[in-house]
Structure formats: structure tokens, C-alpha cells
Write a protein that holds these residues in place. Structure first.
Motif, PDB file in Angstrom:
ATOM      1  N   ASP A 191       0.829  -1.208   0.000  1.00  0.00           N
ATOM      2  CA  ASP A 191       0.000   0.000   0.000  1.00  0.00           C
ATOM      3  C   ASP A 191       0.867   1.263   0.000  1.00  0.00           C
ATOM      4  N   ALA A 192       2.019   1.186   0.655  1.00  0.00           N
ATOM      5  CA  ALA A 192       2.897   2.346   0.771  1.00  0.00           C
ATOM      6  C   ALA A 192       3.888   2.476  -0.386  1.00  0.00           C
ATOM      7  N   ASN A 193       4.039   1.432  -1.180  1.00  0.00           N
ATOM      8  CA  ASN A 193       5.045   1.427  -2.241  1.00  0.00           C
ATOM      9  C   ASN A 193       4.382   1.067  -3.571  1.00  0.00           C
ATOM     10  N   PRO A 194       4.154   2.049  -4.444  1.00  0.00           N
ATOM     11  CA  PRO A 194       3.478   1.766  -5.715  1.00  0.00           C
ATOM     12  C   PRO A 194       4.193   0.719  -6.574  1.00  0.00           C
ATOM     13  N   GLY A 195       5.510   0.678  -6.500  1.00  0.00           N
ATOM     14  CA  GLY A 195       6.250  -0.321  -7.283  1.00  0.00           C
ATOM     15  C   GLY A 195       5.957  -1.727  -6.805  1.00  0.00           C
ATOM     16  N   LEU A 196       5.961  -1.913  -5.492  1.00  0.00           N
ATOM     17  CA  LEU A 196       5.635  -3.229  -4.933  1.00  0.00           C
ATOM     18  C   LEU A 196       4.175  -3.577  -5.229  1.00  0.00           C
ATOM     19  N   MET A 197       3.290  -2.598  -5.130  1.00  0.00           N
ATOM     20  CA  MET A 197       1.885  -2.855  -5.431  1.00  0.00           C
ATOM     21  C   MET A 197       1.714  -3.306  -6.878  1.00  0.00           C
ATOM     22  N   ALA A 198       2.451  -2.711  -7.797  1.00  0.00           N
ATOM     23  CA  ALA A 198       2.372  -3.115  -9.202  1.00  0.00           C
ATOM     24  C   ALA A 198       2.832  -4.559  -9.386  1.00  0.00           C
ATOM     25  N   VAL A 199       3.897  -4.933  -8.682  1.00  0.00           N
ATOM     26  CA  VAL A 199       4.395  -6.309  -8.757  1.00  0.00           C
ATOM     27  C   VAL A 199       3.352  -7.279  -8.195  1.00  0.00           C
ATOM     28  N   VAL A 200       2.777  -6.925  -7.051  1.00  0.00           N
ATOM     29  CA  VAL A 200       1.755  -7.778  -6.433  1.00  0.00           C
ATOM     30  C   VAL A 200       0.544  -7.886  -7.358  1.00  0.00           C
ATOM     31  N   ASP A 201       0.141  -6.784  -7.976  1.00  0.00           N
ATOM     32  CA  ASP A 201      -0.986  -6.822  -8.915  1.00  0.00           C
ATOM     33  C   ASP A 201      -0.694  -7.759 -10.088  1.00  0.00           C
ATOM     34  N   GLN A 202       0.540  -7.737 -10.592  1.00  0.00           N
ATOM     35  CA  GLN A 202       0.913  -8.641 -11.680  1.00  0.00           C
ATOM     36  C   GLN A 202       0.849 -10.098 -11.221  1.00  0.00           C
ATOM     37  N   HIS A 203       1.333 -10.347 -10.022  1.00  0.00           N
ATOM     38  CA  HIS A 203       1.271 -11.707  -9.485  1.00  0.00           C
ATOM     39  C   HIS A 203      -0.179 -12.137  -9.269  1.00  0.00           C
ATOM     40  N   THR A 204      -1.002 -11.227  -8.794  1.00  0.00           N
ATOM     41  CA  THR A 204      -2.417 -11.532  -8.587  1.00  0.00           C
ATOM     42  C   THR A 204      -3.068 -11.935  -9.903  1.00  0.00           C
ATOM     43  N   ALA A 205      -2.781 -11.195 -10.957  1.00  0.00           N
ATOM     44  CA  ALA A 205      -3.328 -11.533 -12.274  1.00  0.00           C
ATOM     45  C   ALA A 205      -2.822 -12.897 -12.739  1.00  0.00           C
ATOM     46  N   GLY A 206      -1.557 -13.174 -12.479  1.00  0.00           N
ATOM     47  CA  GLY A 206      -0.998 -14.471 -12.854  1.00  0.00           C
ATOM     48  C   GLY A 206      -1.657 -15.627 -12.115  1.00  0.00           C
ATOM     49  N   PRO A 219      12.530 -19.299   3.309  1.00  0.00           N
ATOM     50  CA  PRO A 219      11.888 -18.051   3.722  1.00  0.00           C
ATOM     51  C   PRO A 219      12.820 -17.231   4.594  1.00  0.00           C
ATOM     52  N   PRO A 220      12.657 -15.925   4.549  1.00  0.00           N
ATOM     53  CA  PRO A 220      13.497 -15.098   5.414  1.00  0.00           C
ATOM     54  C   PRO A 220      13.181 -15.360   6.879  1.00  0.00           C
ATOM     55  N   VAL A 221      14.172 -15.187   7.696  1.00  0.00           N
ATOM     56  CA  VAL A 221      14.000 -15.346   9.137  1.00  0.00           C
ATOM     57  C   VAL A 221      13.808 -13.950   9.716  1.00  0.00           C
ATOM     58  N   GLY A 222      12.772 -13.779  10.491  1.00  0.00           N
ATOM     59  CA  GLY A 222      12.510 -12.475  11.098  1.00  0.00           C
ATOM     60  C   GLY A 222      11.812 -11.532  10.131  1.00  0.00           C
ATOM     61  N   HIS A 223      12.172 -10.273  10.224  1.00  0.00           N
ATOM     62  CA  HIS A 223      11.545  -9.199   9.444  1.00  0.00           C
ATOM     63  C   HIS A 223      11.776  -9.403   7.943  1.00  0.00           C
ATOM     64  N   ILE A 224      10.744  -9.188   7.155  1.00  0.00           N
ATOM     65  CA  ILE A 224      10.870  -9.261   5.702  1.00  0.00           C
ATOM     66  C   ILE A 224      11.125  -7.857   5.172  1.00  0.00           C
ATOM     67  N   ASP A 225      12.213  -7.697   4.443  1.00  0.00           N
ATOM     68  CA  ASP A 225      12.532  -6.426   3.800  1.00  0.00           C
ATOM     69  C   ASP A 225      11.844  -6.425   2.436  1.00  0.00           C
ATOM     70  N   TRP A 226      10.698  -5.761   2.358  1.00  0.00           N
ATOM     71  CA  TRP A 226       9.908  -5.786   1.126  1.00  0.00           C
ATOM     72  C   TRP A 226      10.559  -5.008  -0.007  1.00  0.00           C
ATOM     73  N   SER A 227      11.561  -4.201   0.286  1.00  0.00           N
ATOM     74  CA  SER A 227      12.283  -3.525  -0.798  1.00  0.00           C
ATOM     75  C   SER A 227      13.233  -4.501  -1.501  1.00  0.00           C
ATOM     76  N   GLU A 228      13.493  -5.625  -0.862  1.00  0.00           N
ATOM     77  CA  GLU A 228      14.390  -6.652  -1.416  1.00  0.00           C
ATOM     78  C   GLU A 228      13.656  -7.980  -1.632  1.00  0.00           C
ATOM     79  N   SER A 229      12.342  -7.938  -1.707  1.00  0.00           N
ATOM     80  CA  SER A 229      11.570  -9.186  -1.766  1.00  0.00           C
ATOM     81  C   SER A 229      11.789  -9.925  -3.083  1.00  0.00           C
ATOM     82  N   ASP A 230      11.671 -11.225  -3.003  1.00  0.00           N
ATOM     83  CA  ASP A 230      11.883 -12.067  -4.172  1.00  0.00           C
ATOM     84  C   ASP A 230      10.550 -12.503  -4.790  1.00  0.00           C
ATOM     85  N   TRP A 231      10.653 -13.234  -5.897  1.00  0.00           N
ATOM     86  CA  TRP A 231       9.477 -13.675  -6.639  1.00  0.00           C
ATOM     87  C   TRP A 231       8.542 -14.490  -5.749  1.00  0.00           C
TER      88      TRP A 231
END
Length: 118
Positions: A37-52, A87-99
Motif C-alpha cells: 500500500d505504501a510502495n506503488p512499485g511493490l503494489m504493481a508487482v503484487v498486482d501482476q502476481h495476482t493476475a498471474g 523463507p526469510p527469518v525475522g523481518h521481511i525487507d519488502w524492498s528486497e523481496s523475491d518472486w
């Protein structure tokens, strides 16, 4: 008697699916959905994954269900583990998230559109 057991099995599968989606939300969605919600780039990626995911599950011809989404998420995790993903251990850094994390976050977003569990 077959109908009685198939109904019980369907209810058990639905409960299990909702539990799996809740766990996924707790581990991925709680931090990932606000990050998107706070990062339009991440939201675009999530939207693409949702469509997939919708395309993969033929959501245009059959409704999405908790059972379908939970099974899909399990398949993504199983395939990722097979290929060495962890999976990452602890906090997930969404700026570095993977596929894989983005795909699972898209499952969380889709799960929010489902009717509430009874």
C-alpha cells in the motif's frame, strides 16, 4: 452415507484452507500488504502476481475459493523449497523481496477478497 462423509471432508478441507491462509497472512501479509500500500512499485508487482494467479487458477471461469488459494500457495512453497528457496527469518525487507514472497503476498491479497470463514 457417502454424502455425510463427503460433506464432512469438504468442511474439514475448508477449515484447513482457512487456517493455512491465516498462517500465510500472519507470516507474509501482515507486513507485506501495508508495504505494498505504501510502495506503488511493490503494489504493481503484487498486482501482476495476482493476475498471474487468477489466470493460473482459471478464475475467469470458476470462483476462487480458500481451498484453491491455499493449495496454490502450498504448491508455490513446495516448488520453491525444491529449488533451494528458504523463507526469510525475522523481518521481511519488502524492498528486497523475491518472486516467491511476492507471489505469496498476492495470495494474501486474493484471500482478502474471499467470503469470511464461518
Amino acid at each position: 452415507m457417502n454424502g455425510l462423509f463427503s460433506g464432512a471432508a469438504a468442511r474439514a478441507a475448508l477449515r484447513s484452507a482457512h487456517a493455512a491462509l491465516t498462517e500465510l497472512h500472519d507470516t507474509v501479509g501482515v507486513s507485506g500488504l501495508p508495504a505494498a500500500d505504501a510502495n506503488p512499485g511493490l503494489m504493481a508487482v503484487v498486482d501482476q502476481h495476482t493476475a498471474g494467479i487468477r489466470d493460473s487458477l482459471s478464475a475467469d471461469v470458476r470462483p476462487l475459493t480458500a481451498v484453491l488459494l491455499a493449495a496454490y500457495a502450498e504448491g508455490v512453497r513446495d516448488a520453491a523449497f525444491t529449488h533451494g528457496w528458504r523463507p526469510p527469518v525475522g523481518h521481511i525487507d519488502w524492498s528486497e523481496s523475491d518472486w516467491v514472497l511476492c507471489r505469496l503476498l498476492a495470495v494474501c491479497a486474493l484471500a482478502q477478497t474471499l467470503p469470511a470463514a464461518n
